[in-house]
Design a protein around this motif. Structure first.
Motif, PDB file in Angstrom:
ATOM      1  N   SER A   1       0.843  -1.189   0.000  1.00 52.29           N
ATOM      2  CA  SER A   1       0.000   0.000   0.000  1.00 52.29           C
ATOM      3  C   SER A   1       0.874   1.233   0.000  1.00 52.29           C
ATOM      4  CB  SER A   1      -0.886   0.007   1.233  1.00 52.29           C
ATOM      5  OG  SER A   1      -1.615  -1.189   1.281  1.00 52.29           O
ATOM      6  N   SER A   2       0.579   2.104  -0.913  1.00 52.65           N
ATOM      7  CA  SER A   2       1.320   3.371  -0.901  1.00 52.65           C
ATOM      8  C   SER A   2       0.580   4.292   0.046  1.00 52.65           C
ATOM      9  CB  SER A   2       1.339   3.970  -2.295  1.00 52.65           C
ATOM     10  OG  SER A   2       0.009   4.078  -2.753  1.00 52.65           O
ATOM     11  N   GLY A   3       1.176   5.392   0.348  1.00 56.81           N
ATOM     12  CA  GLY A   3       0.483   6.277   1.292  1.00 56.81           C
ATOM     13  C   GLY A   3       0.858   5.892   2.698  1.00 56.81           C
ATOM     14  N   THR A   4       1.018   6.881   3.507  1.00 58.54           N
ATOM     15  CA  THR A   4       1.408   6.619   4.881  1.00 58.54           C
ATOM     16  C   THR A   4       0.352   7.187   5.803  1.00 58.54           C
ATOM     17  OG1 THR A   4       2.527   8.714   5.035  1.00 58.54           O
ATOM     18  CG2 THR A   4       3.816   6.834   4.275  1.00 58.54           C
ATOM     19  N   PHE A   5       0.453   6.791   7.032  1.00 59.63           N
ATOM     20  CA  PHE A   5      -0.432   7.388   8.021  1.00 59.63           C
ATOM     21  C   PHE A   5       0.330   7.481   9.323  1.00 59.63           C
ATOM     22  CE2 PHE A   5      -1.098   3.167   9.690  1.00 59.63           C
ATOM     23  CZ  PHE A   5      -1.110   2.351   8.578  1.00 59.63           C
ATOM     24  N   SER A   6      -0.080   8.414  10.132  1.00 60.63           N
ATOM     25  CA  SER A   6       0.682   8.613  11.364  1.00 60.63           C
ATOM     26  C   SER A   6       0.194   7.666  12.447  1.00 60.63           C
ATOM     27  CB  SER A   6       0.560  10.065  11.816  1.00 60.63           C
ATOM     28  OG  SER A   6      -0.751  10.308  12.254  1.00 60.63           O
ATOM     29  N   VAL A   7       0.908   7.683  13.561  1.00 58.70           N
ATOM     30  CA  VAL A   7       0.597   6.740  14.629  1.00 58.70           C
ATOM     31  C   VAL A   7      -0.810   6.954  15.166  1.00 58.70           C
ATOM     32  CG1 VAL A   7       1.242   5.928  16.917  1.00 58.70           C
ATOM     33  CG2 VAL A   7       2.997   6.479  15.276  1.00 58.70           C
ATOM     34  N   ILE A   8      -1.212   8.219  15.271  1.00 53.89           N
ATOM     35  CA  ILE A   8      -2.592   8.457  15.702  1.00 53.89           C
ATOM     36  C   ILE A   8      -3.435   8.716  14.457  1.00 53.89           C
ATOM     37  CG2 ILE A   8      -4.143   9.817  17.124  1.00 53.89           C
ATOM     38  CD1 ILE A   8      -1.863  10.543  18.873  1.00 53.89           C
ATOM     39  N   SER A   9      -4.136   7.686  14.029  1.00 56.76           N
ATOM     40  CA  SER A   9      -4.962   7.831  12.830  1.00 56.76           C
ATOM     41  C   SER A   9      -5.966   6.694  12.801  1.00 56.76           C
ATOM     42  CB  SER A   9      -4.103   7.764  11.565  1.00 56.76           C
ATOM     43  OG  SER A   9      -3.572   6.458  11.436  1.00 56.76           O
ATOM     44  N   ARG A  10      -6.967   6.857  11.976  1.00 56.91           N
ATOM     45  CA  ARG A  10      -7.971   5.808  11.853  1.00 56.91           C
ATOM     46  C   ARG A  10      -7.342   4.516  11.335  1.00 56.91           C
ATOM     47  NH1 ARG A  10     -13.526   7.274  11.725  1.00 56.91           N
ATOM     48  NH2 ARG A  10     -14.821   5.459  11.368  1.00 56.91           N
ATOM     49  N   GLU A  11      -6.378   4.705  10.417  1.00 57.39           N
ATOM     50  CA  GLU A  11      -5.703   3.525   9.886  1.00 57.39           C
ATOM     51  C   GLU A  11      -5.046   2.715  10.993  1.00 57.39           C
ATOM     52  OE1 GLU A  11      -5.580   6.495   8.448  1.00 57.39           O
ATOM     53  OE2 GLU A  11      -5.287   6.360   6.281  1.00 57.39           O
ATOM     54  N   THR A  12      -4.359   3.420  11.877  1.00 58.34           N
ATOM     55  CA  THR A  12      -3.694   2.712  12.974  1.00 58.34           C
ATOM     56  C   THR A  12      -4.722   2.003  13.838  1.00 58.34           C
ATOM     57  OG1 THR A  12      -1.982   4.380  13.052  1.00 58.34           O
ATOM     58  CG2 THR A  12      -2.159   2.916  14.942  1.00 58.34           C
ATOM     59  N   GLY A  13      -5.806   2.734  14.118  1.00 62.45           N
ATOM     60  CA  GLY A  13      -6.850   2.127  14.936  1.00 62.45           C
ATOM     61  C   GLY A  13      -7.369   0.846  14.310  1.00 62.45           C
ATOM     62  N   LEU A  14      -7.631   0.914  13.005  1.00 68.94           N
ATOM     63  CA  LEU A  14      -8.171  -0.272  12.342  1.00 68.94           C
ATOM     64  C   LEU A  14      -7.134  -1.371  12.204  1.00 68.94           C
ATOM     65  CD1 LEU A  14     -10.577   1.410   9.826  1.00 68.94           C
ATOM     66  CD2 LEU A  14     -11.158  -0.143  11.667  1.00 68.94           C
ATOM     67  N   MET A  15      -5.885  -0.968  12.102  1.00 65.42           N
ATOM     68  CA  MET A  15      -4.859  -1.998  12.034  1.00 65.42           C
ATOM     69  C   MET A  15      -4.710  -2.685  13.383  1.00 65.42           C
ATOM     70  SD  MET A  15      -1.095  -1.924  10.399  1.00 65.42           S
ATOM     71  CE  MET A  15      -1.578  -1.812   8.701  1.00 65.42           C
ATOM     72  N   ALA A  16      -4.780  -1.883  14.458  1.00 62.85           N
ATOM     73  CA  ALA A  16      -4.739  -2.495  15.782  1.00 62.85           C
ATOM     74  C   ALA A  16      -5.932  -3.434  15.939  1.00 62.85           C
ATOM     75  CB  ALA A  16      -4.771  -1.408  16.857  1.00 62.85           C
ATOM     76  N   ASN A  17      -7.079  -2.998  15.433  1.00 57.78           N
ATOM     77  CA  ASN A  17      -8.280  -3.828  15.447  1.00 57.78           C
ATOM     78  C   ASN A  17      -8.013  -5.160  14.753  1.00 57.78           C
ATOM     79  OD1 ASN A  17     -11.300  -4.170  15.590  1.00 57.78           O
ATOM     80  ND2 ASN A  17     -11.091  -4.084  13.393  1.00 57.78           N
ATOM     81  N   ASN A  18      -7.433  -5.080  13.559  1.00 60.05           N
ATOM     82  CA  ASN A  18      -7.107  -6.297  12.822  1.00 60.05           C
ATOM     83  C   ASN A  18      -6.190  -7.196  13.629  1.00 60.05           C
ATOM     84  OD1 ASN A  18      -8.560  -5.632  10.594  1.00 60.05           O
ATOM     85  ND2 ASN A  18      -6.826  -5.325   9.237  1.00 60.05           N
ATOM     86  N   VAL A  19      -5.147  -6.591  14.181  1.00 58.70           N
ATOM     87  CA  VAL A  19      -4.156  -7.367  14.928  1.00 58.70           C
ATOM     88  C   VAL A  19      -4.797  -8.079  16.111  1.00 58.70           C
ATOM     89  CG1 VAL A  19      -2.169  -7.171  16.462  1.00 58.70           C
ATOM     90  CG2 VAL A  19      -2.116  -6.082  14.233  1.00 58.70           C
ATOM     91  N   ILE A  20      -5.559  -7.340  16.889  1.00 63.07           N
ATOM     92  CA  ILE A  20      -6.174  -7.948  18.069  1.00 63.07           C
ATOM     93  C   ILE A  20      -7.115  -9.073  17.661  1.00 63.07           C
ATOM     94  CG2 ILE A  20      -7.630  -7.563  20.087  1.00 63.07           C
ATOM     95  CD1 ILE A  20      -6.649  -4.693  20.137  1.00 63.07           C
ATOM     96  N   LEU A  21      -7.915  -8.843  16.632  1.00 68.21           N
ATOM     97  CA  LEU A  21      -8.851  -9.884  16.202  1.00 68.21           C
ATOM     98  C   LEU A  21      -8.105 -11.122  15.720  1.00 68.21           C
ATOM     99  CD1 LEU A  21     -11.545  -7.707  14.419  1.00 68.21           C
ATOM    100  CD2 LEU A  21     -11.831  -9.025  16.508  1.00 68.21           C
ATOM    101  N   VAL A  22      -7.016 -10.909  14.998  1.00 72.36           N
ATOM    102  CA  VAL A  22      -6.247 -12.056  14.516  1.00 72.36           C
ATOM    103  C   VAL A  22      -5.615 -12.811  15.681  1.00 72.36           C
ATOM    104  CG1 VAL A  22      -4.204 -12.734  13.217  1.00 72.36           C
ATOM    105  CG2 VAL A  22      -5.852 -11.190  12.207  1.00 72.36           C
ATOM    106  N   VAL A  23      -5.116 -12.066  16.657  1.00 74.34           N
ATOM    107  CA  VAL A  23      -4.544 -12.731  17.831  1.00 74.34           C
ATOM    108  C   VAL A  23      -5.626 -13.521  18.570  1.00 74.34           C
ATOM    109  CG1 VAL A  23      -3.475 -12.377  20.083  1.00 74.34           C
ATOM    110  CG2 VAL A  23      -2.644 -11.114  18.122  1.00 74.34           C
TER     111      VAL A  23
END
Lengths: 165, 151, 665
Positions: free
Chosen positions: C338-360
């Motif tokens: 994926s191109s494009g970046t996002f900062s540590v505080i962002s919706r992307e990070t939130g959703l990625m953390a969501n993904n990670v927790i659900l996968v764990v």
């Protein structure tokens, strides 16, 4: 996964193998005023067979078991599990043995089944081999069949007899 | 002949499937704590001949006997450890729904939290230093097209 | 005759699936447009033949055709017709036929409702679905033929397990299968996208509504199963972490991650790899679940079949599916950055953390479920992993999830600011803390930290969601359906966690012996045993007790717990007497006669237990609303001419709305 397909998830090994046989002192079926205990079997290589008159598999194994006992002259205590003395079965055990023959050295009456639990019973029949020192050396779950007798039990008995008491 | 015996073995193993009616028993306890210990134990101990049920739910005869034994031990004053040891001595760790913390279960108990911490750590690191850092700047023509597209 | 037609139709379905799986795919890669055009008719053909096959088996059940072995083993003339129908999927072969039918149905639906999808992409999607269909129909014909005949036709069939003679349980499998199989659609889109090499936002947009609907079915199916277990099994439990329950939960958790990830891929052209992998794993877990239930590998009360041959087939199929899709993934890995970046505080990070927790969480459930098998395989003995373990490890993971969930509503895309968030969130945070601490103190005699944590998690998410709606500023009626869907679904999650917390910590039960006229008081409610009577039902004999429940001398309700005897080859059943309520359930199970007019009863007080399933229903509703959002129903005309693509896009500009690259939020 492949292992899992060939494995039977329900057969659990006995943690008793190598441990001292749990003691019991139970009334005898035929000599009502006497008891049979594990302790008194010390010094002998012997077999404990859990059975009941309501158990179809016990009936199925009976001939093989009797033959084995007589041939090898192994003192076998029959633990009559939740059978004689219960409300449902009364003295059916006596009739059962009369009909099929009594190969046992003694029959211990475990009406409430607590001795069975002490031995970790999961179902009947179950057969244990105990050595001269009173250590459980083998557990056979389910009805014994000839091949098991020939390959597992007889060699083990022979080996244990050579050990010191 | 062997097949017959094997199928009888299977039959014997299956012979005591639990009945789906509730098994109701009455027990008296010294106090609420004792009762709670008993209830907890029968929920955590497995009915070893059932298809995955604890002692509390199972109607099988063996389960009833095991409950009897647990009850007898609890009112005698035995502790949780005593009852657990008694059962595992006879049925192995298989009888416990809460696997003991032993060398062969370290991975099981520690794994999840470890995995969570590790992955969140990697996540934060990746966000802090992403791979494609270079953002191209657009020339005037490209800016025009982008603006048109976004209209 | 009819069963033979059914059998033959199944063979035809296999042939059509083979056609569907092979030709359009090859055609799409070699430019043979007439092969590509085969996809839609083939999918419709497969559906047609599967419907015939299913109808034939259904006919056999309804007409009590005991010459069909499967019918004789699962049905009899005394059963009410509706249960003769549901008996069709009550055991292995029939349930698999249902699986295959539902697969064909989803394929047909994709063929019918995909006007906006370019033909080549659609062809590939349908091909993948066709190949999956081949796997299942082959499995049916080779190892699990429901149309097998009996030479000696019995006069009467066997009794269907009385547990299955219940409405809730009758619709539970179809719901679940709609979910499991629906995930194959997302999988097929992901694979088709990988084959085509275009892994941008478009495939995500097309896949989203299908995935959401599959998720809804899975959610409802699991909720149904839990609710059914509670009222039917008589011991007041609603989840046991049984391997088969876990087998349905794991794809659900991954599917939850998938629906969130697809949103990001569609809106930000990001999370490309996540979405593809999650789609692969969601479907793989569905297949794994099928394996676990039917192979006898794990001991479960739910197990369908204990047949190593069948287990082996599914295992090989599962490995083929996972292996080929992951290989394809490796091939296309470079396109999945994926191109494009996002900062540590962002919706992307939130959703990625969501993904990670659900996968764990999924990995944790998988670990616990398979661990006994692994230990045994290594000769390390036999152990059991049950509720004490799962409850222990899932709690911290859930707490982490709920924390992120609440914040997630407010996070802005790409870059957000901590102080802004605090300003928006301090109110829900404070309110949740108050609820978590004060409510237990007020209402519960023995509060515990667990109660506080559970209440906090639930209130936090619910209040954050509501706060978000308020902060949007517009009239709630002007909000798009997808926003509503999101809010409702998350409130559903909040309800469920609160229900779980309160019922697990504060329920009470008692076994009592009551004579006619006697009563017992539990949790402020007085249960009086009035009397007992016998009656005869359609295919059972029943003994029914009447119990009056009062509170402070006012009658609350009268319940009728009963026991039913279904005859020779069935086990006696208890039907509990339940007074359902929003804030508590009162539950009475009838035991045994104890002589001199006395009977034993088990009485339960279950606070807030309904919240668990109401939450599930809300989740389903939310998902449905999101899937029905009109943006998915707008047909877009996008001309895909690679040469003049750019000029076309610019020309189409205003009239087309969003283009193939997902732009904007």
């Amino acid at each position: 996964m492949l292992f899992g397909l060939n494995n039977d998830p329900k057969v659990i090994p006995s943690p008793f193998i190598g441990q001292a046989a749990p003691n019991f002192e139970l009334p005898r079926l035929y000599k009502k005023d006497q008891t049979i205990s594990v302790k008194e079997m010390k010094g002998k290589v012997w077999v404990l067979n859990l059975w009941a008159s309501w158990c179809a598999s016990c009936q199925a194994e009976h001939r093989v078991l009797t033959h084995f006992i007589n041939q090898e002259k192994v003192p076998t205590v029959g633990l009559n599990y939740k059978d004689y003395g219960t409300e449902d079965y009364g003295d059916a055990a006596l009739t059962w043995l009369e009909r099929l023959g009594n190969p046992y050295y003694a029959v211990a009456v475990d009406t409430k089944g607590m001795a069975g639990i002490d031995w970790g019973v999961v179902g009947v029949p179950e057969t244990f081999v105990i050595d001269k020192k009173g250590i459980v050396r083998h557990k056979f779950t389910g009805p014994v069949y000839q091949k098991a007798v020939d390959n597992e039990l007889i060699p083990l008995i022979k080996q244990l007899r050579e050990e010191e008491g | 002949m062997k097949r017959l015996f094997i199928s009888l073995t299977v039959l014997f193993l299956l012979a005591f499937n639990s009945v789906h009616a509730v098994k109701i028993e009455f027990h008296d306890f010294k106090d609420k704590q004792q009762e709670r210990l008993y209830l907890q134990l029968i929920a955590e101990l497995r009915c070893v001949k059932c298809q995955n049920q604890n002692l509390a739910e199972s109607n099988a005869e063996l389960a009833t006997d095991m409950r009897e034994k647990a009850y007898a031990m609890v009112v005698e004053g035995k502790s949780r450890q005593d009852v657990v040891k008694y059962m595992t001595d006879r049925y192995g760790d298989f009888v416990l729904y809460k696997p003991p913390f032993k060398s062969n279960t370290y991975l099981l108990w520690i794994g999840p939290v470890l995995l969570l911490v590790l992955s969140l750590f990697i996540l934060v690191r990746r966000i802090r230093s992403p791979e494609d850092k270079t953002l191209e700047t657009l020339n005037e023509n490209q800016r025009e097209s982008v603006r048109d597209l976004l209209k | 005759m009819i069963p033979e037609i059914g059998h033959f139709a199944l063979i035809l379905a296999l042939s059509v699936s083979l056609l569907q799986g092979v030709f359009p795919l090859i055609g799409s890669l070699t430019g043979k447009s007439h092969w590509v055009a085969l996809a839609k008719p083939a999918a419709k053909g497969q559906l047609f033949f599967m419907l015939i096959s299913f109808a034939c088996l259904l006919y056999a059940f309804i007409t009590n055709d005991f010459s069909v072995k499967y019918v004789a083993s699962n049905s009899n003339t005394q059963m009410p017709t509706i249960y003769r129908v549901s008996a069709l999927w009550g055991a292995h072969e029939g349930s698999l036929l249902l699986w295959a039918l539902i697969l064909a149905t989803w394929g047909g639906a994709v063929a019918f409702f995909s006007k906006g999808i370019p033909p080549i992409m659609l062809a590939r999607v349908l091909s993948v679905m066709g190949l999956i269909g081949v796997g299942f129909t082959l499995f049916l014909l080779q190892t699990s033929n429901p149309f097998e005949r009996l030479i000696n036709i019995p006069l009467e069939g066997r009794q269907l397990n009385p547990l299955l003679q219940d409405f809730g349980l009758a619709i539970h499998p179809p719901m679940l299968y709609m979910g499991y199989v629906g995930l194959s659609v997302a999988f097929s889109f992901a694979v088709a996208a990988m084959i085509g090499g275009k892994l941008d936002a478009a495939w995500a947009r097309w896949a989203r509504p299908w995935t959401n609907i599959a998720w809804v079915f899975l959610t409802l199916g699991i909720t149904l199963g839990s609710w059914w277990a509670y009222y039917e099994l008589g011991w007041g439990g609603w989840w046991f972490w049984d391997p088969v329950e876990n087998a349905s939960l794991m794809p659900w958790i991954v599917a939850t991650a998938l629906i969130h990830s697809l949103a990001v891929t569609e809106k930000r052209a990001s999370f490309k790899a996540w979405s593809v992998l999650l789609a692969i794993f969601a479907f793989s877990l569905s297949l794994l679940g099928t394996f676990l239930v039917r192979s006898g590998v794990l001991t479960s009360v739910h197990s369908f079949a204990s047949d190593p041959e069948r287990g082996l087939f599914i295992l090989i199929f599962l490995l083929a599916v996972i292996g080929s899709s992951l290989t394809l993934f490796a091939f296309r890995a470079h396109k999945l950055r994926s191109s494009g970046t996002f900062s540590v505080i962002s919706r992307e990070t939130g959703l990625m953390a969501n993904n990670v927790i659900l996968v764990v969480m999924t990995a944790t459930v998988l670990l616990g479920t398979l661990y006994p098998l692994i230990i045994d395989a290594f000769g390390s003995g036999k152990i059991s992993v049950g509720p004490p373990y799962f409850n222990f490890v899932m709690v911290p993971l859930s707490v982490a999830l709920y924390l992120v969930m609440g914040v997630g509503f407010f996070l802005r895309w790409k870059k957000d600011d901590g102080t802004r968030l605090i300003k928006k969130l301090w109110m829900p945070l404070a309110a949740s803390l108050v609820i978590a601490v004060v409510l237990p103190l007020l209402f519960i005699s023995e509060s515990s930290i667990h109660a506080g944590i559970g209440l906090f998690s639930g209130s936090w998410v619910a209040l954050a969601a509501l706060m978000w709606v308020v902060s949007l500023g517009r009239s709630p009626f002007k909000l798009p359906l997808s926003s509503w869907g999101s809010v409702i679904a998350h409130i559903g999650m909040a309800m469920t966690v609160i229900g779980i917390t309160l019922v697990s910590l504060y329920d009470s039960e008692k076994d009592v012996r009551l004579e006619s006229g006697q009563s017992y008081t539990l949790a402020d409610y007085k249960f009086t045993f009035d009397g007992i009577k016998n009656y005869k039902g359609a295919n059972y004999k029943a003994t029914q007790a009447t119990m009056t429940i009062t509170q402070n001398d006012k009658i609350v309700t009268v319940v009728h717990p009963e026991k039913r005897d279904y005859g020779r080859d069935a086990m006696p059943m208890t039907e509990a007497g339940i007074d359902a309520g929003f804030t508590r359930d009162l539950f009475v199970a009838l035991g045994e006669p104890l002589g001199s007019n006395a009977w034993s009863f088990r009485i339960y007080h279950k606070p807030f237990v309904r919240w668990i399933w109401l939450g599930g229903v809300l989740m389903g509703l939310g998902g449905l609303l999101a899937a029905l959002d009109k943006r998915y129903r707008r047909v877009r005309k996008i001309v895909l001419d690679p040469v003049t693509e750019k000029s076309n896009k610019v020309r189409q500009g205003k009239n087309q709305g969003s283009t193939q690259q997902g732009a904007g939020a």
